[in-house]
Design a protein around this motif. Structure first.
Motif, PDB file in Angstrom:
ATOM      1  N   ALA A 161       0.832  -1.205   0.000  1.00 39.43           N
ATOM      2  CA  ALA A 161       0.000   0.000   0.000  1.00 39.43           C
ATOM      3  C   ALA A 161       0.865   1.253   0.000  1.00 39.43           C
ATOM      4  O   ALA A 161       0.599   2.210  -0.737  1.00 39.43           O
ATOM      5  CB  ALA A 161      -0.919  -0.007   1.221  1.00 39.43           C
ATOM      6  N   LEU A 162       1.924   1.251   0.823  1.00 38.32           N
ATOM      7  CA  LEU A 162       2.834   2.396   0.885  1.00 38.32           C
ATOM      8  C   LEU A 162       3.526   2.614  -0.457  1.00 38.32           C
ATOM      9  O   LEU A 162       3.640   3.754  -0.932  1.00 38.32           O
ATOM     10  CB  LEU A 162       3.873   2.182   1.983  1.00 38.32           C
ATOM     11  N   ALA A 163       3.994   1.523  -1.078  1.00 38.31           N
ATOM     12  CA  ALA A 163       4.737   1.632  -2.331  1.00 38.31           C
ATOM     13  C   ALA A 163       3.864   2.170  -3.465  1.00 38.31           C
ATOM     14  O   ALA A 163       4.272   3.080  -4.200  1.00 38.31           O
ATOM     15  CB  ALA A 163       5.317   0.269  -2.706  1.00 38.31           C
ATOM     16  N   ILE A 164       2.652   1.640  -3.601  1.00 40.58           N
ATOM     17  CA  ILE A 164       1.767   2.080  -4.690  1.00 40.58           C
ATOM     18  C   ILE A 164       1.335   3.529  -4.479  1.00 40.58           C
ATOM     19  O   ILE A 164       1.325   4.330  -5.418  1.00 40.58           O
ATOM     20  CB  ILE A 164       0.538   1.156  -4.788  1.00 40.58           C
ATOM     21  N   MET A 165       0.987   3.866  -3.243  1.00 39.72           N
ATOM     22  CA  MET A 165       0.602   5.246  -2.942  1.00 39.72           C
ATOM     23  C   MET A 165       1.752   6.200  -3.236  1.00 39.72           C
ATOM     24  O   MET A 165       1.574   7.275  -3.824  1.00 39.72           O
ATOM     25  CB  MET A 165       0.173   5.351  -1.477  1.00 39.72           C
ATOM     26  N   ALA A 166       2.986   5.812  -2.829  1.00 38.83           N
ATOM     27  CA  ALA A 166       4.157   6.667  -3.028  1.00 38.83           C
ATOM     28  C   ALA A 166       4.454   6.866  -4.508  1.00 38.83           C
ATOM     29  O   ALA A 166       4.821   7.968  -4.944  1.00 38.83           O
ATOM     30  CB  ALA A 166       5.370   6.066  -2.316  1.00 38.83           C
ATOM     31  N   LEU A 167       4.280   5.815  -5.312  1.00 37.78           N
ATOM     32  CA  LEU A 167       4.495   5.926  -6.754  1.00 37.78           C
ATOM     33  C   LEU A 167       3.492   6.889  -7.388  1.00 37.78           C
ATOM     34  O   LEU A 167       3.853   7.700  -8.245  1.00 37.78           O
ATOM     35  CB  LEU A 167       4.401   4.545  -7.405  1.00 37.78           C
ATOM     36  N   CYS A 168       2.240   6.796  -6.962  1.00 38.33           N
ATOM     37  CA  CYS A 168       1.210   7.732  -7.446  1.00 38.33           C
ATOM     38  C   CYS A 168       1.588   9.167  -7.100  1.00 38.33           C
ATOM     39  O   CYS A 168       1.470  10.077  -7.930  1.00 38.33           O
ATOM     40  CB  CYS A 168      -0.150   7.385  -6.846  1.00 38.33           C
ATOM     41  N   PHE A 169       2.062   9.356  -5.877  1.00 42.57           N
ATOM     42  CA  PHE A 169       2.465  10.684  -5.421  1.00 42.57           C
ATOM     43  C   PHE A 169       3.669  11.174  -6.218  1.00 42.57           C
ATOM     44  O   PHE A 169       3.753  12.354  -6.576  1.00 42.57           O
ATOM     45  CB  PHE A 169       2.811  10.619  -3.928  1.00 42.57           C
ATOM     46  N   GLY A 170       4.612  10.273  -6.514  1.00 43.17           N
ATOM     47  CA  GLY A 170       5.799  10.649  -7.273  1.00 43.17           C
ATOM     48  C   GLY A 170       5.465  11.064  -8.692  1.00 43.17           C
ATOM     49  O   GLY A 170       5.979  12.072  -9.197  1.00 43.17           O
ATOM     50  N   PHE A 171       4.579  10.298  -9.367  1.00 46.82           N
ATOM     51  CA  PHE A 171       4.196  10.632 -10.737  1.00 46.82           C
ATOM     52  C   PHE A 171       3.547  12.019 -10.807  1.00 46.82           C
ATOM     53  O   PHE A 171       3.698  12.728 -11.807  1.00 46.82           O
ATOM     54  CB  PHE A 171       3.236   9.580 -11.298  1.00 46.82           C
ATOM     55  N   LEU A 172       2.856  12.395  -9.759  1.00 43.62           N
ATOM     56  CA  LEU A 172       2.193  13.704  -9.722  1.00 43.62           C
ATOM     57  C   LEU A 172       3.204  14.848  -9.746  1.00 43.62           C
ATOM     58  O   LEU A 172       2.879  15.951 -10.184  1.00 43.62           O
ATOM     59  CB  LEU A 172       1.320  13.808  -8.460  1.00 43.62           C
ATOM     60  N   HIS A 173       4.445  14.580  -9.310  1.00 42.91           N
ATOM     61  CA  HIS A 173       5.433  15.649  -9.142  1.00 42.91           C
ATOM     62  C   HIS A 173       6.492  15.682 -10.242  1.00 42.91           C
ATOM     63  O   HIS A 173       7.520  16.348 -10.100  1.00 42.91           O
ATOM     64  CB  HIS A 173       6.090  15.532  -7.770  1.00 42.91           C
ATOM     65  N   GLY A 174       6.258  14.976 -11.331  1.00 40.39           N
ATOM     66  CA  GLY A 174       7.072  15.122 -12.530  1.00 40.39           C
ATOM     67  C   GLY A 174       8.559  14.882 -12.346  1.00 40.39           C
ATOM     68  O   GLY A 174       8.992  13.802 -11.934  1.00 40.39           O
ATOM     69  N   VAL A 175       9.368  15.928 -12.639  1.00 36.04           N
ATOM     70  CA  VAL A 175      10.823  15.789 -12.641  1.00 36.04           C
ATOM     71  C   VAL A 175      11.373  15.439 -11.262  1.00 36.04           C
ATOM     72  O   VAL A 175      12.464  14.875 -11.140  1.00 36.04           O
ATOM     73  CB  VAL A 175      11.476  17.091 -13.174  1.00 36.04           C
ATOM     74  N   ASP A 176      10.635  15.746 -10.227  1.00 37.10           N
ATOM     75  CA  ASP A 176      11.056  15.423  -8.860  1.00 37.10           C
ATOM     76  C   ASP A 176      10.496  14.065  -8.435  1.00 37.10           C
ATOM     77  O   ASP A 176      10.212  13.839  -7.262  1.00 37.10           O
ATOM     78  CB  ASP A 176      10.586  16.522  -7.901  1.00 37.10           C
ATOM     79  N   PHE A 177      10.341  13.158  -9.399  1.00 42.58           N
ATOM     80  CA  PHE A 177       9.719  11.862  -9.142  1.00 42.58           C
ATOM     81  C   PHE A 177      10.411  11.096  -8.015  1.00 42.58           C
ATOM     82  O   PHE A 177       9.751  10.592  -7.100  1.00 42.58           O
ATOM     83  CB  PHE A 177       9.729  11.017 -10.420  1.00 42.58           C
ATOM     84  N   LEU A 178      11.739  11.018  -8.057  1.00 43.93           N
ATOM     85  CA  LEU A 178      12.475  10.235  -7.061  1.00 43.93           C
ATOM     86  C   LEU A 178      12.261  10.782  -5.657  1.00 43.93           C
ATOM     87  O   LEU A 178      11.860  10.054  -4.741  1.00 43.93           O
ATOM     88  CB  LEU A 178      13.968  10.225  -7.392  1.00 43.93           C
ATOM     89  N   GLY A 179      12.510  12.086  -5.493  1.00 35.61           N
ATOM     90  CA  GLY A 179      12.357  12.690  -4.171  1.00 35.61           C
ATOM     91  C   GLY A 179      10.922  12.626  -3.676  1.00 35.61           C
ATOM     92  O   GLY A 179      10.677  12.340  -2.499  1.00 35.61           O
ATOM     93  N   ALA A 180       9.957  12.870  -4.581  1.00 36.78           N
ATOM     94  CA  ALA A 180       8.547  12.864  -4.188  1.00 36.78           C
ATOM     95  C   ALA A 180       8.077  11.464  -3.813  1.00 36.78           C
ATOM     96  O   ALA A 180       7.277  11.295  -2.880  1.00 36.78           O
ATOM     97  CB  ALA A 180       7.686  13.431  -5.314  1.00 36.78           C
ATOM     98  N   THR A 181       8.559  10.449  -4.529  1.00 44.82           N
ATOM     99  CA  THR A 181       8.164   9.070  -4.218  1.00 44.82           C
ATOM    100  C   THR A 181       8.657   8.663  -2.833  1.00 44.82           C
ATOM    101  O   THR A 181       7.905   8.095  -2.029  1.00 44.82           O
ATOM    102  CB  THR A 181       8.726   8.100  -5.273  1.00 44.82           C
ATOM    103  N   ILE A 182       9.926   8.951  -2.557  1.00 44.81           N
ATOM    104  CA  ILE A 182      10.483   8.628  -1.234  1.00 44.81           C
ATOM    105  C   ILE A 182       9.779   9.435  -0.151  1.00 44.81           C
ATOM    106  O   ILE A 182       9.451   8.918   0.922  1.00 44.81           O
ATOM    107  CB  ILE A 182      11.996   8.890  -1.218  1.00 44.81           C
ATOM    108  N   PHE A 183       9.511  10.704  -0.453  1.00 39.60           N
ATOM    109  CA  PHE A 183       8.810  11.564   0.497  1.00 39.60           C
ATOM    110  C   PHE A 183       7.419  11.015   0.792  1.00 39.60           C
ATOM    111  O   PHE A 183       6.979  10.962   1.946  1.00 39.60           O
ATOM    112  CB  PHE A 183       8.714  12.975  -0.076  1.00 39.60           C
ATOM    113  N   GLY A 184       6.714  10.591  -0.259  1.00 33.10           N
ATOM    114  CA  GLY A 184       5.380  10.026  -0.076  1.00 33.10           C
ATOM    115  C   GLY A 184       5.414   8.760   0.765  1.00 33.10           C
ATOM    116  O   GLY A 184       4.551   8.541   1.617  1.00 33.10           O
TER     117      GLY A 184
END
Length: 264
Positions: A161-184
């Motif tokens: 659940a954490l991984a899928i949610m974080a990936l969704c959050f990362g895709f929303l933030h474009g070029v900052d995908f890596l940082g946003a995914t980990i942050f999520g």
């Protein structure tokens, strides 16, 4: 885990918020350009209110969460997540932007100039900072950690659940995908471990306040395009790798610290 947001249907929340955004966009198109940030602020307030209305999160839950912010362990974890996000996000941004300059210069310039927003007045800047540093974090945490993560916990394991949610959050933030995914992912862990939606909101407020500061400083913290020489880009790439390395070390200790916490 607490279930105030678990009754909210994901698609209903997203569709409802989407309708509000479309209406706000139509309103923005029909008004003068200076109102754009005001419209954004209204949009995020309405979307957050919609999610709360659909949930069972009320004043009693709010008071409990705010009181829980006095927990020293919670505050320490918030600081760790914030520091991890800073190093991972800035480092990842510099590495990705440097690679783009090598492979797609036009896209790199577009990404580079994106933070250099122009504000028509001090009031415009005020509404931009209010939206980015306060309203956006509250809405995104209600939606991603409150609604989406709570629903995913009913369908998947905690890590899934954490991984899928974080990936969704990362895709929303474009070029900052890596940082946003980990942050999520880390914000999701904060929410699950402390069962307090205001824990990830707090760290998100800190993070976006730095973004707001970059809005305010604008060109002062960004060299001109003419200054982006090959040597400078190479330096940014190497510096980004160092920041990412520090971020990875912090990530290890942050996850270890969060894993040691047992929900009450």
């Amino acid at each position: 885990m607490r279930s105030e947001f678990s009754k909210v249907t994901i698609f209903r929340a997203i569709i409802g918020c989407g309708i509000i955004q479309v209406l706000m966009a139509m309103m923005s198109a029909s008004t003068v350009r200076q109102l754009s940030w005001k419209v954004e602020a209204i949009c995020y307030v309405m979307m957050s209110a919609y999610i709360i209305w659909q949930s069972t999160y009320r004043l009693k839950s709010f008071k409990k969460d705010i009181g829980g912010l006095q927990n020293k362990e919670l505050l320490w974890c918030v600081l760790l997540v914030f520091m991890t996000q800073y190093f991972m996000s800035v480092g990842g941004y510099q590495v990705v932007l440097s690679i783009l300059f090598y492979t797609n210069e036009r896209l790199a310039i577009q990404v580079y100039e994106e933070p250099l927003l122009r504000f028509s007045s001090q009031q415009d800047l005020l509404f931009a900072c209010l939206t980015v540093s306060i309203l956006v974090p509250i809405f995104e945490e209600f939606l991603f950690r409150g609604v989406i993560l709570s629903r995913f916990m009913n369908w998947f394991s905690m890590i899934g659940a954490l991984a899928i949610m974080a990936l969704c959050f990362g895709f929303l933030h474009g070029v900052d995908f890596l940082g946003a995914t980990i942050f999520g992912f880390l914000c999701g862990m904060l929410y699950l471990k402390f069962e307090n939606i205001w824990a990830p909101i707090l760290v998100h407020l800190l993070n976006n306040s730095l973004t707001c500061l970059s809005f305010s400083l604008g060109q002062a913290v960004h060299p001109s395009l003419a200054a982006l020489t090959q040597s400078y880009i190479n330096h940014q790439f190497k510096e980004g790798l160092v920041l990412l390395s520090v971020g990875m070390i912090l990530l290890f200790f942050t996850i270890k610290r969060l894993n040691s916490i047992r929900p009450d």
